[in-house]
Design an enzyme around this catalytic site. Sequence first.
Site, PDB file in Angstrom:
ATOM      1  N   ASP A   1      24.462   4.197  56.060  1.00 47.80           N
ATOM      2  CA  ASP A   1      23.436   3.840  57.037  1.00 47.80           C
ATOM      3  C   ASP A   1      22.145   3.652  56.253  1.00 47.80           C
ATOM      4  OD1 ASP A   1      22.023   3.440  59.413  1.00 47.80           O
ATOM      5  OD2 ASP A   1      21.815   5.567  59.854  1.00 47.80           O
ATOM      6  N   SER A   2      21.122   3.133  56.926  1.00 43.72           N
ATOM      7  CA  SER A   2      19.815   3.062  56.284  1.00 43.72           C
ATOM      8  C   SER A   2      19.227   4.453  56.092  1.00 43.72           C
ATOM      9  CB  SER A   2      18.861   2.205  57.110  1.00 43.72           C
ATOM     10  OG  SER A   2      18.680   2.770  58.393  1.00 43.72           O
TER      11      SER A   2
ATOM     12  N   GLY B   1      16.341  -2.869  60.100  1.00 36.87           N
ATOM     13  CA  GLY B   1      16.229  -3.775  61.231  1.00 36.87           C
ATOM     14  C   GLY B   1      15.369  -5.012  60.986  1.00 36.87           C
TER      15      GLY B   1
ATOM     16  N   CYS C   1      25.881   2.271  61.360  1.00 34.11           N
ATOM     17  CA  CYS C   1      24.612   1.598  61.627  1.00 34.11           C
ATOM     18  C   CYS C   1      24.913   0.355  62.449  1.00 34.11           C
ATOM     19  CB  CYS C   1      23.926   1.218  60.313  1.00 34.11           C
ATOM     20  SG  CYS C   1      22.426   0.208  60.516  1.00 34.11           S
ATOM     21  N   ASN C   2      24.299   0.237  63.615  1.00 34.98           N
ATOM     22  CA  ASN C   2      24.546  -0.924  64.456  1.00 34.98           C
ATOM     23  C   ASN C   2      24.059  -2.210  63.798  1.00 34.98           C
ATOM     24  OD1 ASN C   2      24.055   1.547  66.430  1.00 34.98           O
ATOM     25  ND2 ASN C   2      25.410   0.117  67.458  1.00 34.98           N
ATOM     26  N   THR C   3      22.863  -2.170  63.204  1.00 33.47           N
ATOM     27  CA  THR C   3      22.303  -3.366  62.584  1.00 33.47           C
ATOM     28  C   THR C   3      23.179  -3.864  61.444  1.00 33.47           C
ATOM     29  OG1 THR C   3      20.046  -2.716  63.168  1.00 33.47           O
ATOM     30  CG2 THR C   3      20.285  -4.293  61.379  1.00 33.47           C
TER      31      THR C   3
ATOM     32  N   CYS D   1      21.711   2.703  68.965  1.00 29.40           N
ATOM     33  CA  CYS D   1      21.305   2.942  67.573  1.00 29.40           C
ATOM     34  C   CYS D   1      21.819   4.321  67.208  1.00 29.40           C
ATOM     35  CB  CYS D   1      19.788   2.866  67.429  1.00 29.40           C
ATOM     36  SG  CYS D   1      19.160   3.400  65.806  1.00 29.40           S
ATOM     37  N   THR D   2      22.433   4.449  66.040  1.00 25.56           N
ATOM     38  CA  THR D   2      23.043   5.729  65.675  1.00 25.56           C
ATOM     39  C   THR D   2      22.020   6.855  65.575  1.00 25.56           C
ATOM     40  OG1 THR D   2      22.959   5.075  63.333  1.00 25.56           O
ATOM     41  CG2 THR D   2      25.016   4.669  64.524  1.00 25.56           C
ATOM     42  N   HIS D   3      20.779   6.535  65.234  1.00 23.51           N
ATOM     43  CA  HIS D   3      19.757   7.578  65.183  1.00 23.51           C
ATOM     44  C   HIS D   3      19.566   8.247  66.548  1.00 23.51           C
ATOM     45  CE1 HIS D   3      18.584   5.888  61.279  1.00 23.51           C
ATOM     46  NE2 HIS D   3      17.792   6.928  61.100  1.00 23.51           N
TER      47      HIS D   3
END
Length: 261
Positions: free
Chosen positions: A7-8, A40, A70-72, A177-179
């Site tokens: 992920d980011s 993003g 991560c969705n993005t 969003c995973t966050h």
Amino acid sequence: MKIALMDSGIGLLAAAAAVRRLRPDAALVLSSDPDGMPWGPRTTDDLTTRALAVARAAAAHRPDALIVACNTASVHTLPALRAELEPAIPVIGTVPAIKPAAAGGGPVAIWATPLTTGSPYQRGLIQDFAGAVDVTEVPCPGLADAVQYADEEAIDRAIAAAAALTPKDVRAVVLGCTHYELVAERIRAAVQPAGSPEVVLHGSADAVAAQALRRIGALPAPDAPTATDLTVLLSGRDALLPEAALTYAEGRLLRAAAPTR
């Protein structure tokens, strides 16, 4: 068994904790990109370059599967990641849980980053899976960054702003969003109408963890002995879990199993 997640930032904690619950014996590799986040706003080419670097750092540890938590990154880089890593390492993407949310009836709200909100990708999922269900897309500016840095006041402000855009009669909220999954209960409290049935939250962590096991032919074994092998990579560098990660239950769960790493 070794499962890698990328992920980011610390949005990968939710899926990592879900893997830990399903297979406590799995070694984990958490590869993120604090030097390059947020992902993003980046162009697709730039995002792909950074995502490939994060994936390669994880792949160097020879995991059995890689979860793109991560969705993005899942929207824009899955083809590139799969072209490089598969079939040696199965790559599992993250998709907003619009289908199960819509299956319960509406109204449904989808909380997502501003760039994802209204995007052709998200609109396509709504069209394909939501049918006649009433769906409201809710942009959440600043929420992912606030969660990343455990900025409590900023989290409260961002949640309150998104809640104000959410229909009062909402029955389900998709965490796009995973966050956001790390502050799920705070989101629920913000959108829960007094005296109404509990609003159902739909994240992706459990689904992607289960899919990772299916891809490698492994069954859940929640009673297995807990592994202590946790590798943390920050923009390719060996590191400890960031202090902000320990603010969340998922981070503490992972840290408890690997106190020396």
